[in-house]
Scaffold this motif. Structure first.
Motif, PDB file in Angstrom:
ATOM      1  N   VAL A 281       0.841  -1.198   0.000  1.00  0.00           N
ATOM      2  CA  VAL A 281       0.000   0.000   0.000  1.00  0.00           C
ATOM      3  C   VAL A 281       0.875   1.246   0.000  1.00  0.00           C
ATOM      4  O   VAL A 281       1.935   1.281   0.615  1.00  0.00           O
ATOM      5  CB  VAL A 281      -0.955   0.003   1.214  1.00  0.00           C
ATOM      6  N   GLY A 282       0.401   2.273  -0.714  1.00  0.00           N
ATOM      7  CA  GLY A 282       1.124   3.534  -0.764  1.00  0.00           C
ATOM      8  C   GLY A 282       0.836   4.265  -2.050  1.00  0.00           C
ATOM      9  O   GLY A 282      -0.118   3.939  -2.776  1.00  0.00           O
ATOM     10  N   PRO A 283       1.636   5.276  -2.385  1.00  0.00           N
ATOM     11  CA  PRO A 283       1.427   6.031  -3.616  1.00  0.00           C
ATOM     12  C   PRO A 283       1.397   5.125  -4.843  1.00  0.00           C
ATOM     13  O   PRO A 283       2.166   4.162  -4.945  1.00  0.00           O
ATOM     14  CB  PRO A 283       2.624   6.990  -3.640  1.00  0.00           C
ATOM     15  N   HIS A 284       0.501   5.432  -5.758  1.00  0.00           N
ATOM     16  CA  HIS A 284       0.182   4.523  -6.859  1.00  0.00           C
ATOM     17  C   HIS A 284       1.395   4.088  -7.674  1.00  0.00           C
ATOM     18  O   HIS A 284       1.592   2.887  -7.902  1.00  0.00           O
ATOM     19  CB  HIS A 284      -0.837   5.179  -7.797  1.00  0.00           C
ATOM     20  N   ASP A 285       2.199   5.030  -8.157  1.00  0.00           N
ATOM     21  CA  ASP A 285       3.283   4.671  -9.071  1.00  0.00           C
ATOM     22  C   ASP A 285       4.269   3.704  -8.424  1.00  0.00           C
ATOM     23  O   ASP A 285       4.736   2.751  -9.059  1.00  0.00           O
ATOM     24  CB  ASP A 285       4.020   5.929  -9.548  1.00  0.00           C
ATOM     25  N   ALA A 286       4.593   3.956  -7.146  1.00  0.00           N
ATOM     26  CA  ALA A 286       5.551   3.088  -6.463  1.00  0.00           C
ATOM     27  C   ALA A 286       4.958   1.712  -6.196  1.00  0.00           C
ATOM     28  O   ALA A 286       5.633   0.687  -6.359  1.00  0.00           O
ATOM     29  CB  ALA A 286       6.001   3.739  -5.153  1.00  0.00           C
ATOM     30  N   VAL A 287       3.678   1.664  -5.798  1.00  0.00           N
ATOM     31  CA  VAL A 287       3.038   0.362  -5.549  1.00  0.00           C
ATOM     32  C   VAL A 287       2.940  -0.438  -6.841  1.00  0.00           C
ATOM     33  O   VAL A 287       3.201  -1.646  -6.866  1.00  0.00           O
ATOM     34  CB  VAL A 287       1.644   0.558  -4.917  1.00  0.00           C
ATOM     35  N   GLU A 288       2.593   0.225  -7.933  1.00  0.00           N
ATOM     36  CA  GLU A 288       2.485  -0.470  -9.216  1.00  0.00           C
ATOM     37  C   GLU A 288       3.826  -1.075  -9.619  1.00  0.00           C
ATOM     38  O   GLU A 288       3.899  -2.229 -10.057  1.00  0.00           O
ATOM     39  CB  GLU A 288       1.989   0.494 -10.289  1.00  0.00           C
ATOM     40  N   ALA A 289       4.916  -0.301  -9.449  1.00  0.00           N
ATOM     41  CA  ALA A 289       6.240  -0.817  -9.808  1.00  0.00           C
ATOM     42  C   ALA A 289       6.659  -1.955  -8.884  1.00  0.00           C
ATOM     43  O   ALA A 289       7.244  -2.955  -9.330  1.00  0.00           O
ATOM     44  CB  ALA A 289       7.266   0.315  -9.756  1.00  0.00           C
ATOM     45  N   LEU A 290       6.358  -1.831  -7.600  1.00  0.00           N
ATOM     46  CA  LEU A 290       6.661  -2.912  -6.658  1.00  0.00           C
ATOM     47  C   LEU A 290       5.922  -4.185  -7.040  1.00  0.00           C
ATOM     48  O   LEU A 290       6.506  -5.278  -7.092  1.00  0.00           O
ATOM     49  CB  LEU A 290       6.255  -2.485  -5.248  1.00  0.00           C
ATOM     50  N   TRP A 291       4.639  -4.039  -7.310  1.00  0.00           N
ATOM     51  CA  TRP A 291       3.836  -5.208  -7.650  1.00  0.00           C
ATOM     52  C   TRP A 291       4.321  -5.854  -8.940  1.00  0.00           C
ATOM     53  O   TRP A 291       4.438  -7.079  -9.028  1.00  0.00           O
ATOM     54  CB  TRP A 291       2.366  -4.831  -7.762  1.00  0.00           C
ATOM     55  N   ASN A 292       4.622  -5.049  -9.932  1.00  0.00           N
ATOM     56  CA  ASN A 292       5.119  -5.608 -11.193  1.00  0.00           C
ATOM     57  C   ASN A 292       6.406  -6.390 -10.979  1.00  0.00           C
ATOM     58  O   ASN A 292       6.681  -7.364 -11.694  1.00  0.00           O
ATOM     59  CB  ASN A 292       5.331  -4.499 -12.217  1.00  0.00           C
ATOM     60  N   GLY A 293       7.185  -5.976  -9.974  1.00  0.00           N
ATOM     61  CA  GLY A 293       8.441  -6.654  -9.706  1.00  0.00           C
ATOM     62  C   GLY A 293       8.300  -7.979  -8.987  1.00  0.00           C
ATOM     63  O   GLY A 293       9.181  -8.837  -9.094  1.00  0.00           O
ATOM     64  N   VAL A 294       7.209  -8.155  -8.226  1.00  0.00           N
ATOM     65  CA  VAL A 294       7.058  -9.383  -7.436  1.00  0.00           C
ATOM     66  C   VAL A 294       5.921 -10.278  -7.917  1.00  0.00           C
ATOM     67  O   VAL A 294       5.801 -11.428  -7.462  1.00  0.00           O
ATOM     68  CB  VAL A 294       6.835  -9.056  -5.935  1.00  0.00           C
ATOM     69  N   ALA A 295       5.096  -9.783  -8.825  1.00  0.00           N
ATOM     70  CA  ALA A 295       3.858 -10.476  -9.191  1.00  0.00           C
ATOM     71  C   ALA A 295       4.083 -11.910  -9.652  1.00  0.00           C
ATOM     72  O   ALA A 295       3.336 -12.821  -9.272  1.00  0.00           O
ATOM     73  CB  ALA A 295       3.120  -9.684 -10.271  1.00  0.00           C
ATOM     74  N   ALA A 296       5.104 -12.117 -10.462  1.00  0.00           N
ATOM     75  CA  ALA A 296       5.314 -13.455 -11.021  1.00  0.00           C
ATOM     76  C   ALA A 296       5.610 -14.486  -9.945  1.00  0.00           C
ATOM     77  O   ALA A 296       5.298 -15.672 -10.099  1.00  0.00           O
ATOM     78  CB  ALA A 296       6.453 -13.413 -12.040  1.00  0.00           C
ATOM     79  N   SER A 297       6.189 -14.059  -8.830  1.00  0.00           N
ATOM     80  CA  SER A 297       6.565 -14.990  -7.766  1.00  0.00           C
ATOM     81  C   SER A 297       5.567 -15.029  -6.613  1.00  0.00           C
ATOM     82  O   SER A 297       5.442 -16.052  -5.941  1.00  0.00           O
ATOM     83  CB  SER A 297       7.948 -14.617  -7.205  1.00  0.00           C
ATOM     84  N   TRP A 298       4.866 -13.934  -6.383  1.00  0.00           N
ATOM     85  CA  TRP A 298       4.010 -13.855  -5.215  1.00  0.00           C
ATOM     86  C   TRP A 298       2.592 -14.350  -5.480  1.00  0.00           C
ATOM     87  O   TRP A 298       1.813 -14.495  -4.555  1.00  0.00           O
ATOM     88  CB  TRP A 298       3.976 -12.418  -4.689  1.00  0.00           C
ATOM     89  N   GLY A 299       2.251 -14.585  -6.720  1.00  0.00           N
ATOM     90  CA  GLY A 299       0.939 -15.139  -7.014  1.00  0.00           C
ATOM     91  C   GLY A 299      -0.151 -14.093  -7.098  1.00  0.00           C
ATOM     92  O   GLY A 299       0.060 -12.904  -6.837  1.00  0.00           O
ATOM     93  N   ARG A 300      -1.321 -14.556  -7.441  1.00  0.00           N
ATOM     94  CA  ARG A 300      -2.447 -13.663  -7.667  1.00  0.00           C
ATOM     95  C   ARG A 300      -2.943 -13.059  -6.347  1.00  0.00           C
ATOM     96  O   ARG A 300      -3.182 -13.787  -5.380  1.00  0.00           O
ATOM     97  CB  ARG A 300      -3.587 -14.439  -8.332  1.00  0.00           C
ATOM     98  N   PRO A 301      -3.121 -11.743  -6.282  1.00  0.00           N
ATOM     99  CA  PRO A 301      -3.620 -11.133  -5.052  1.00  0.00           C
ATOM    100  C   PRO A 301      -5.111 -11.408  -4.873  1.00  0.00           C
ATOM    101  O   PRO A 301      -5.829 -11.693  -5.834  1.00  0.00           O
ATOM    102  CB  PRO A 301      -3.359  -9.642  -5.267  1.00  0.00           C
ATOM    103  N   ARG A 302      -5.563 -11.306  -3.651  1.00  0.00           N
ATOM    104  CA  ARG A 302      -6.991 -11.444  -3.381  1.00  0.00           C
ATOM    105  C   ARG A 302      -7.768 -10.293  -4.007  1.00  0.00           C
ATOM    106  O   ARG A 302      -8.867 -10.455  -4.521  1.00  0.00           O
ATOM    107  CB  ARG A 302      -7.219 -11.478  -1.864  1.00  0.00           C
ATOM    108  N   GLU A 303      -7.173  -9.094  -3.974  1.00  0.00           N
ATOM    109  CA  GLU A 303      -7.805  -7.927  -4.590  1.00  0.00           C
ATOM    110  C   GLU A 303      -6.756  -6.844  -4.779  1.00  0.00           C
ATOM    111  O   GLU A 303      -5.811  -6.739  -3.995  1.00  0.00           O
ATOM    112  CB  GLU A 303      -8.946  -7.396  -3.718  1.00  0.00           C
ATOM    113  N   ALA A 304      -6.922  -6.029  -5.820  1.00  0.00           N
ATOM    114  CA  ALA A 304      -6.052  -4.878  -6.056  1.00  0.00           C
ATOM    115  C   ALA A 304      -6.919  -3.652  -6.291  1.00  0.00           C
ATOM    116  O   ALA A 304      -7.833  -3.683  -7.122  1.00  0.00           O
ATOM    117  CB  ALA A 304      -5.136  -5.117  -7.248  1.00  0.00           C
TER     118      ALA A 304
END
Length: 281
Positions: free
Chosen positions: A98-121
């Motif tokens: 959670v946090g400012p949009h641009d930083a959260v989006e970049a963080l998520w893009n960096g971990v998404a392949a390994s962390w799996g599908r979120p419950r909600e975004a």
């Protein structure tokens, strides 16, 4: 030890001044990080996790809170990608990003392949602020809650959390911890409510605060009393009390699709200053 590629390392008490200088660049948006740093001195045992810092030429340029929540602080997209790379070395231990949009989006893009599908975004959450008197008449019934209110307050907190997050805070045996959090905010004088007779019909809490700002959470109106203006007048009273006694600026963030809440906050006088995002697991 610094990451040789990205200059990322855990912060400690010796980094507190530099960290607070970082949060001071946007003290309202960064109120959570400021509050956590001042109340824990950046000590891992009090943080319940770590605070990572990214350095450039020896200067702290960005940070990331790593506890129950992953929260980027002052991070560009490039900083967020560096934090994501470090996060991948330890696996997912957080329940939200959670946090400012641009930083959260970049963080998520960096971990998404390994962390799996979120419950909600929730990608576009308006971050709102008010730094002056409310624009509507405050409800004079709003007051701080006390232990005598717990029979009404705690179920309202559980209902709000469940409605907002989609999972009960009591799920998986979390009732004791959640009740302790509700009690903690009450004891600090950070829990506010309107009662109609003995019945709680509106509530809100201060989640965190600094000398610059206080962030509101948990705004809730009893379902059968919605549409009566309780949220507007209740929030106006909370704004007055918090600005007088806690911090000069009151902030919160709200789901983009929650039009009734957004209209109520606008009538009170809140203005959008940023966009947040929340990824929930």
């Amino acid at each position: 030890m610094l990451s040789t590629r990205h200059g990322v390392r855990p912060l400690a008490a010796a980094d507190l001044d530099a960290f607070l200088a970082l949060t001071a660049r946007d003290p309202v948006v960064n109120v959570f990080a400021d509050y956590r740093a001042r109340t824990t001195n950046l000590e891992p045992r009090w943080l319940g996790g770590e605070m990572w810092g990214r350095f450039d030429g020896g200067e702290l340029v960005a940070a990331c809170h790593v506890g129950a929540n992953l929260v980027p602080v002052g991070a560009t997209a490039d900083d967020a990608r560096a934090f994501a790379e470090r996060a991948l070395t330890r696996g997912r231990t957080v329940s939200t990003i959670v946090g400012p949009h641009d930083a959260v989006e970049a963080l998520w893009n960096g971990v998404a392949a390994s962390w799996g599908r979120p419950r909600e975004a929730r990608w576009q959450q308006p971050h709102l602020e008010i730094a002056g008197p409310p624009a509507v008449e405050p409800d004079p019934r709003v007051r701080r809650t006390t232990r005598q209110d717990m029979a009404e307050l705690y179920p309202a907190c559980v209902a709000m959390y469940t409605e907002e997050v989609g999972v009960s805070p009591e799920h998986g045996g979390g009732a004791e911890l959640y009740r302790a959090r509700v009690t903690q905010l009450m004891n600090r004088g950070w829990s506010f409510a309107t009662f109609d007779g003995d019945r709680l019909v509106f509530k809100a809490e201060v989640a965190c605060a600094s000398a610059h700002a206080a962030q509101i959470q948990g705004v809730w109106v009893a379902p059968d009393r919605r549409g009566e203006g309780l949220a507007e007048r209740g929030m106006a009273a909370v704004v007055e009390m918090v600005r007088a006694e806690v911090a000069p600026v009151v902030s919160l963030y709200v789901n983009e699709w929650n039009e009734p809440a957004r209209r109520a906050y606008a009538r009170v006088g809140f203005q959008e200053t940023a966009r947040f995002s929340t990824v929930m697991f």
